[in-house]
Scaffold this motif. Structure first.
Motif, PDB file in Angstrom:
ATOM      1  N   SER A 149       0.698  -1.162   0.041  1.00 52.86           N
ATOM      2  CA  SER A 149       0.036   0.007   0.003  1.00 52.86           C
ATOM      3  C   SER A 149       0.936   1.302   0.007  1.00 52.86           C
ATOM      4  O   SER A 149       1.783   1.326   1.023  1.00 52.86           O
ATOM      5  N   PHE A 150       0.814   1.996  -1.029  1.00 55.39           N
ATOM      6  CA  PHE A 150       1.342   3.129  -1.085  1.00 55.39           C
ATOM      7  C   PHE A 150       0.437   4.467  -0.528  1.00 55.39           C
ATOM      8  O   PHE A 150      -0.305   4.919  -1.494  1.00 55.39           O
ATOM      9  N   SER A 151       0.217   5.016   0.662  1.00 55.81           N
ATOM     10  CA  SER A 151      -0.466   5.829   1.104  1.00 55.81           C
ATOM     11  C   SER A 151      -1.855   5.550   0.912  1.00 55.81           C
ATOM     12  O   SER A 151      -2.886   6.120   0.509  1.00 55.81           O
ATOM     13  N   GLY A 152      -2.146   4.203   1.140  1.00 56.22           N
ATOM     14  CA  GLY A 152      -3.708   3.843   0.987  1.00 56.22           C
ATOM     15  C   GLY A 152      -4.622   4.061   1.943  1.00 56.22           C
ATOM     16  O   GLY A 152      -4.220   4.146   3.174  1.00 56.22           O
ATOM     17  N   ASP A 153      -5.969   3.826   1.591  1.00 53.70           N
ATOM     18  CA  ASP A 153      -7.014   4.173   2.613  1.00 53.70           C
ATOM     19  C   ASP A 153      -7.382   2.667   3.245  1.00 53.70           C
ATOM     20  O   ASP A 153      -7.954   2.225   2.941  1.00 53.70           O
ATOM     21  N   LEU A 154      -6.432   2.501   4.237  1.00 52.13           N
ATOM     22  CA  LEU A 154      -6.460   1.204   4.753  1.00 52.13           C
ATOM     23  C   LEU A 154      -7.610   1.003   5.859  1.00 52.13           C
ATOM     24  O   LEU A 154      -7.829  -0.339   6.200  1.00 52.13           O
ATOM     25  N   ASP A 155      -8.186   1.865   6.547  1.00 50.27           N
ATOM     26  CA  ASP A 155      -9.328   1.879   7.510  1.00 50.27           C
ATOM     27  C   ASP A 155     -10.369   2.789   7.080  1.00 50.27           C
ATOM     28  O   ASP A 155     -10.178   3.678   6.975  1.00 50.27           O
ATOM     29  N   LEU A 156     -11.448   2.038   7.021  1.00 50.41           N
ATOM     30  CA  LEU A 156     -12.832   2.749   6.493  1.00 50.41           C
ATOM     31  C   LEU A 156     -13.287   3.398   7.836  1.00 50.41           C
ATOM     32  O   LEU A 156     -14.337   3.091   8.205  1.00 50.41           O
ATOM     33  N   ASN A 157     -12.508   4.193   8.300  1.00 49.83           N
ATOM     34  CA  ASN A 157     -12.983   5.015   9.676  1.00 49.83           C
ATOM     35  C   ASN A 157     -13.889   6.075   9.197  1.00 49.83           C
ATOM     36  O   ASN A 157     -13.999   6.484   7.807  1.00 49.83           O
ATOM     37  N   PRO A 158     -14.276   7.027  10.050  1.00 42.86           N
ATOM     38  CA  PRO A 158     -15.374   8.031   9.623  1.00 42.86           C
ATOM     39  C   PRO A 158     -14.690   9.042   8.594  1.00 42.86           C
ATOM     40  O   PRO A 158     -15.385   9.687   7.571  1.00 42.86           O
ATOM     41  N   GLU A 159     -13.391   9.409   8.755  1.00 39.95           N
ATOM     42  CA  GLU A 159     -12.608  10.238   7.816  1.00 39.95           C
ATOM     43  C   GLU A 159     -12.578   9.709   6.344  1.00 39.95           C
ATOM     44  O   GLU A 159     -13.048  10.349   5.324  1.00 39.95           O
ATOM     45  N   ILE A 160     -12.060   8.365   6.335  1.00 43.60           N
ATOM     46  CA  ILE A 160     -11.845   7.745   4.969  1.00 43.60           C
ATOM     47  C   ILE A 160     -13.569   7.621   4.462  1.00 43.60           C
ATOM     48  O   ILE A 160     -13.857   7.668   3.101  1.00 43.60           O
ATOM     49  N   ARG A 161     -14.534   7.276   5.225  1.00 41.03           N
ATOM     50  CA  ARG A 161     -15.788   7.058   4.797  1.00 41.03           C
ATOM     51  C   ARG A 161     -16.226   8.343   3.867  1.00 41.03           C
ATOM     52  O   ARG A 161     -16.829   8.571   2.934  1.00 41.03           O
ATOM     53  N   PRO A 187     -22.921   4.775   5.196  1.00 44.41           N
ATOM     54  CA  PRO A 187     -21.971   4.597   5.876  1.00 44.41           C
ATOM     55  C   PRO A 187     -22.346   4.719   7.488  1.00 44.41           C
ATOM     56  O   PRO A 187     -21.607   5.046   7.909  1.00 44.41           O
ATOM     57  N   VAL A 188     -23.592   4.837   7.635  1.00 47.47           N
ATOM     58  CA  VAL A 188     -23.945   5.342   8.967  1.00 47.47           C
ATOM     59  C   VAL A 188     -24.630   3.994   9.991  1.00 47.47           C
ATOM     60  O   VAL A 188     -25.343   3.249   9.276  1.00 47.47           O
ATOM     61  N   TRP A 189     -24.136   3.841  10.988  1.00 51.44           N
ATOM     62  CA  TRP A 189     -24.789   2.917  11.960  1.00 51.44           C
ATOM     63  C   TRP A 189     -26.065   2.873  12.139  1.00 51.44           C
ATOM     64  O   TRP A 189     -26.602   4.008  12.364  1.00 51.44           O
ATOM     65  N   PRO A 190     -27.022   1.714  12.281  1.00 49.54           N
ATOM     66  CA  PRO A 190     -26.360   0.468  11.962  1.00 49.54           C
ATOM     67  C   PRO A 190     -26.505  -0.205  10.558  1.00 49.54           C
ATOM     68  O   PRO A 190     -26.626  -1.451  10.792  1.00 49.54           O
ATOM     69  N   LEU A 191     -26.576   0.648   9.786  1.00 49.28           N
ATOM     70  CA  LEU A 191     -26.494   0.145   8.298  1.00 49.28           C
ATOM     71  C   LEU A 191     -25.501   0.233   7.527  1.00 49.28           C
ATOM     72  O   LEU A 191     -25.434  -0.049   6.779  1.00 49.28           O
ATOM     73  N   ASP A 192     -24.109   0.192   8.260  1.00 46.51           N
ATOM     74  CA  ASP A 192     -22.693   0.150   7.782  1.00 46.51           C
ATOM     75  C   ASP A 192     -22.213  -1.116   7.779  1.00 46.51           C
ATOM     76  O   ASP A 192     -20.834  -1.139   7.730  1.00 46.51           O
ATOM     77  N   GLY A 193     -22.868  -2.004   7.618  1.00 47.12           N
ATOM     78  CA  GLY A 193     -22.302  -3.539   7.776  1.00 47.12           C
ATOM     79  C   GLY A 193     -21.203  -3.784   6.692  1.00 47.12           C
ATOM     80  O   GLY A 193     -20.127  -4.529   6.928  1.00 47.12           O
ATOM     81  N   VAL A 194     -21.339  -3.322   5.456  1.00 47.39           N
ATOM     82  CA  VAL A 194     -20.412  -3.711   4.218  1.00 47.39           C
ATOM     83  C   VAL A 194     -19.352  -2.778   4.600  1.00 47.39           C
ATOM     84  O   VAL A 194     -18.163  -3.452   4.385  1.00 47.39           O
ATOM     85  N   TRP A 195     -19.507  -1.729   4.883  1.00 45.99           N
ATOM     86  CA  TRP A 195     -18.226  -0.844   5.336  1.00 45.99           C
ATOM     87  C   TRP A 195     -17.207  -1.674   6.383  1.00 45.99           C
ATOM     88  O   TRP A 195     -16.081  -1.736   6.273  1.00 45.99           O
ATOM     89  N   ASN A 196     -17.866  -2.187   7.410  1.00 49.66           N
ATOM     90  CA  ASN A 196     -17.178  -2.662   8.385  1.00 49.66           C
ATOM     91  C   ASN A 196     -16.675  -4.146   7.795  1.00 49.66           C
ATOM     92  O   ASN A 196     -15.452  -4.391   8.106  1.00 49.66           O
TER      93      ASN A 196
END
Length: 296
Positions: A149-161, A187-196
């Motif tokens: 990964s070269f500066s990859g978006d590796l964590d789908l946290n709120p900022e990356i979402r 991207p909003v809980w509790p509908l964010d299962g795919v993001w997780n």
């Protein structure tokens, strides 16, 4: 090429929806009629970017000069996110993962002199492509022996979402734009299962036995090119989270945390999407994978 898994897509200027450019860089002396076979690095571009952008050509050619390695850079669209979309809407199927892993890789192996197994195959990528590389390696570890990964978006946290949703809604990432929930659903809980489920940082167990490398800067001086500085600073944090999870699992990895870039590569300033930094990343990654690959 064309694919029934992505029959149409949001295009950047000059692209034709449904036509997928795939850039292939062959090693010096490659001869399709000879018996020699070569390992392959599938490297995934960022967003919004073209697979055959001049800088991608330059980075690949410099990093692989004199190296017996094939490099394949497929189209990932300005906003494909290297995933099978949840709600593609009027675009039709946006099964980028299926397209690349189940169609492109077999096509490359059938038409080029490759080492056609995981022992001769790596996946890497920048920004959105870094997400894609880890995402592909975690979903299909039987296909790859190394991931980078070269500066990859590796964590789908709120900022990356927020960044992913922004890429869906902004015309700069392709037209037509798509709905905010098109790619990974809400991207909003509790509908964010795919993001997780798709967030690479939380699913590193699948990388056990694979070579793993991450590269990131800290943005350097945040007052200089502040947008690129902040972007790199935040993606670095996703690599830090991923590194912590890899450590917890006892999985070895290389994390080139090069801060302001001054000691990493000539001209590298530690900011996001800087060619000098990406060149240094790719140079290092190619050396790593060639130590592991079955050599021609």
């Amino acid at each position: 090429m064309k694919s029934d898994q992505v029959p149409a897509y949001s295009v950047l200027p000059g692209q034709v929806s449904g036509e997928h450019t795939v850039m292939v860089t062959l090693p010096t002396g490659y001869d399709g009629a000879a018996a020699t076979r070569y390992p392959v690095n599938y490297t995934l571009h960022g967003a919004p970017e073209y697979p055959d952008a001049p800088r991608n050509k330059a980075i690949t050619e410099q990093a692989t000069e004199g190296v017996p390695l094939i490099t394949v850079t497929p189209n990932g669209s300005g906003r494909g996110w290297y995933s099978n979309w949840v709600n593609p809407g009027g675009l039709g199927r946006q099964n980028w993962e299926t397209f690349h892993l189940d169609q492109l890789i077999p096509l490359v192996d059938a038409n080029l002199k490759t080492v056609p197994g995981k022992e001769g195959r790596a996946v890497s990528g920048h920004s959105m492509g870094g997400f894609g590389a880890f995402h592909y390696a975690e979903h299909r570890p039987e296909l790859f022996s190394y991931v980078g990964s070269f500066s990859g978006d590796l964590d789908l946290n709120p900022e990356i979402r927020a960044a992913v949703v922004g890429s869906a809604l902004m015309p700069a990432y392709g037209t037509p734009t798509v709905a905010a929930d098109a790619i990974f659903g809400s991207p909003v809980w509790p509908l964010d299962g795919v993001w997780n489920e798709q967030s690479p940082a939380q699913h590193v167990k699948a990388l056990r036995g694979m070579g793993v490398a991450m590269y990131a800067g800290d943005g350097g001086h945040l007052t200089v090119d502040p947008v690129l500085a902040v972007a790199e600073n935040r993606v670095r944090q996703t690599a830090v989270t991923t590194a912590a999870n890899l450590t917890a699992e006892g999985i070895p990895y290389r994390f080139a945390d090069y801060r302001d870039g001054s000691a990493w590569g000539k001209g590298c300033n530690g900011k996001h999407s800087q060619q000098a930094c990406l060149q240094a990343d790719m140079n290092d990654f190619v050396k790593l994978i060639m130590k592991r690959f079955a050599r021609p």
